[in-house]
Design a protein around this motif. Structure first.
Motif: not given
Length: 573
Positions: A340-347, A398-407
């Protein structure tokens, strides 16, 4: 590994916020207060959240007659694959003939059972009728014929007795007349003879009555009773025999029905197999051949004319409307990751776009496949579901990155994460005079770490620990600090051997301290160096041969080895 690489790459970026001294060339960082985001950034691969595996459900080997082109977008119900159904069609024709024969045999069995039941019913009625007649004959004889015969016998005896009395009276009278001369001697003799005849007739009548009572009546009655008993037993035998015949006919009928059911089931199965030769899309999705994703040299190329076995995968049908990115989070960060944590994904192929999502799933146990080449590496498979609308050109794989926001920390004191180290089990930073400053740390990301106490704004701290100038720095971390060991030794009154770093005191349960943030970031790099250690001798030999072969190149000098960590190249001495 991505976090370690980024932390080393930050050294160049931090040049604008550091101060250099002239003597020892130490690099300092000026402590600042500000906001920074606590997040975990990992690379991964994009895949569909829902994916259908299209397999051949035909139980025999078959061939692909036609198949939709790979990469096509299909809708639910669209034709995907048409398999060869010629053999199944031939089997269906043969099975249809067998099915009709089974139906005719069942009809014959039903008619035979009906005839057998009718015949049995008629035979039983005939037997019951014979019993009825036999019982009637017995009753008629006992209550009718026998009484009449008995009465006739008694009547004959009575008449014979009366005739005898009359004949006797006449003889007496004839004797009187003969004495007086009125009757002749011949008349006397005739009356005497008549008397004897009447006596014989009476005796015969009585003897006939005795024979009738003693022999004829029992014989006749027993004969009629025997006939009745014989007919009753014949009826029982007929019922048993008929029950067996009907059971046999019913068993034959049941066998024919079962045979027909099996033949019908076989025909229905062939019909179903015939329908399975036409494969349609169970949902909307993107057509991907299984040979394109198997990754095996022995995989069968999917194309028209290819032979397909039962349950062989032909097409993967991912739903590109909902996609997740699979990342692997290091064990040092996994405790902060929650669904449920908010995340941001870039391809990687579209770095200018950023997609919002959330953590969809976190593995319970570490990924075993990642430990094949590095047994000490513990990473957890994590899925991040993309919530934003997906670009139409985005495909799985495809490859990408995910940034999981903790706080998101606001207005806190923070320093680069490499400025914090461990001295005798305590977290410290080094100031201007190269003295350790105890600090209380808080949250951290792959760039900065929060300092809750020990430092203030505008303080200067070293960016790297004094590895060469201080022997008290402990980058690996001790399970048992020296002060605790001395206190324990004095309390027990026994002299103990010194305990090396990373070992627990014997006979005492000690809970290991968690690794520091810097140790958690350095551990993957150490694992990478350990894994690359067997390659150092051949690389050194290649470098020496290359240096000797170069014109004017110096000899006998050591060179630095460049280790690739995936996104950033890090030089190791």
């Amino acid at each position: 590994m991505a976090a370690v690489a980024v932390s080393f790459a930050l050294v160049v970026w931090l040049a604008s916020s550091v101060t250099h001294t002239n003597g020892t060339q130490r690099t300092y960082y000026t402590v600042k207060r500000g906001d920074f985001l606590i997040s975990v950034v990992e690379g991964g691969t994009l895949r569909a959240l829902n994916e259908f595996s299209i397999r051949s459900e035909v139980e025999t080997m078959t061939k692909i007659i036609s198949i939709v082109p790979e990469g096509s977008s299909v809708r639910k119900g669209d034709l995907l694959v048409q398999l060869d159904s010629s053999q199944i069609k031939e089997s269906m024709d043969s099975q249809e003939i067998t099915l009709e024969s089974s139906r005719f045999a069942l009809l014959q069995a039903e008619q035979a059972l009906a005839i057998q039941k009718s015949l049995v019913e008629s035979n039983i009625k005939d037997a019951e009728l014979r019993i009825e007649f036999a019982r009637s004959d017995l009753e008629k004889y006992i209550k009718g014929d026998w009484l009449q015969l008995k009465n006739d016998s008694e009547s004959r005896i009575t008449l014979a007795d009366q005739d005898l009395e009359r004949t006797r009276d006449r003889l007496e009278w004839t004797k009187v007349l003969h004495q007086k001369g009125y009757a002749t001697k011949s008349e006397l003799q005739a009356d005497s003879l008549a008397l004897k005849q009447k006596e014989v007739a009476l005796s015969q009548a009585k003897e006939a009555q005795q024979l009738l009572i003693k022999y004829d009546y029992p014989k006749k009655r027993r004969l009629l009773e025997a006939n009745l008993e014989s007919y009753e037993k014949e009826l029982e035998r007929l019922k048993q025999r008929s029950a067996g015949q009907i059971a046999q006919s019913e068993a034959e009928l049941a066998a024919r029905r079962r045979t027909l059911a099996l033949q019908q089931e076989r025909y229905d199965e062939l019909k179903k197999q015939m329908a399975l030769c036409t494969i349609r899309a169970p949902s909307d999705g993107l057509v991907v051949y299984s040979s394109s994703t198997s990754g095996s040299y022995s995989s069968i190329l999917i194309e028209e004319g290819t032979s397909i076995r039962y349950r062989q995968e032909i097409i993967k049908l991912p739903d590109v409307n909902q996609m997740v990115i699979e990342i692997r989070v290091h064990e040092s960060h996994i405790t902060r990751i929650r669904p449920g944590q908010t995340s941001y994904v870039t391809i990687d192929s579209m770095p200018e776009s950023r997609l919002k999502g959330h953590v969809h799933k976190v593995a319970v146990l570490p990924d075993a496949s990642s430990r094949y080449y590095n047994p000490t590496l513990k990473v957890y498979a994590t899925e991040v579901l993309i919530d934003d609308p997906l670009p139409t050109e985005l495909k799985p794989g495809v490859s990408g990155r995910a940034e999981v926001v903790i706080t998101n920390l606001h207005n806190v004191v923070a320093v680069p994460i490499q400025a914090v180290t461990s001295v005798k089990g305590e977290q410290v930073c080094f100031g201007k005079e190269a003295k350790p400053i105890p600090v209380e740390i808080g949250l951290y990301n792959d760039k900065f770490i929060e300092i809750r106490s020990g430092l203030k704004e505008d303080d200067n701290v070293l960016l790297a620990p004094l590895l060469a100038e201080s022997d008290e720095i402990d980058l690996s971390g001790s399970i048992v600090p020296g002060t605790e060991y001395e206190a324990d030794r004095k309390s027990t009154g026994k002299k103990r051997k010194p305990v090396t770093k990373g070992a627990a005191i014997q006979n005492k349960s000690v809970v290991p301290r968690p690794p520091t943030p810097l140790q958690a970031l350095q551990q993957p790099l150490k694992d990478l160096r350990r894994a690359a250690r067997p390659l150092e001798p051949p690389l050194a030999a290649l470098r020496q041969s290359a240096v000797r072969g170069a014109p004017g190149a110096p000899t006998g000098h050591a060179t630095n080895t460049v280790i690739s960590t995936g996104r950033t190249s890090v030089q190791s001495p």
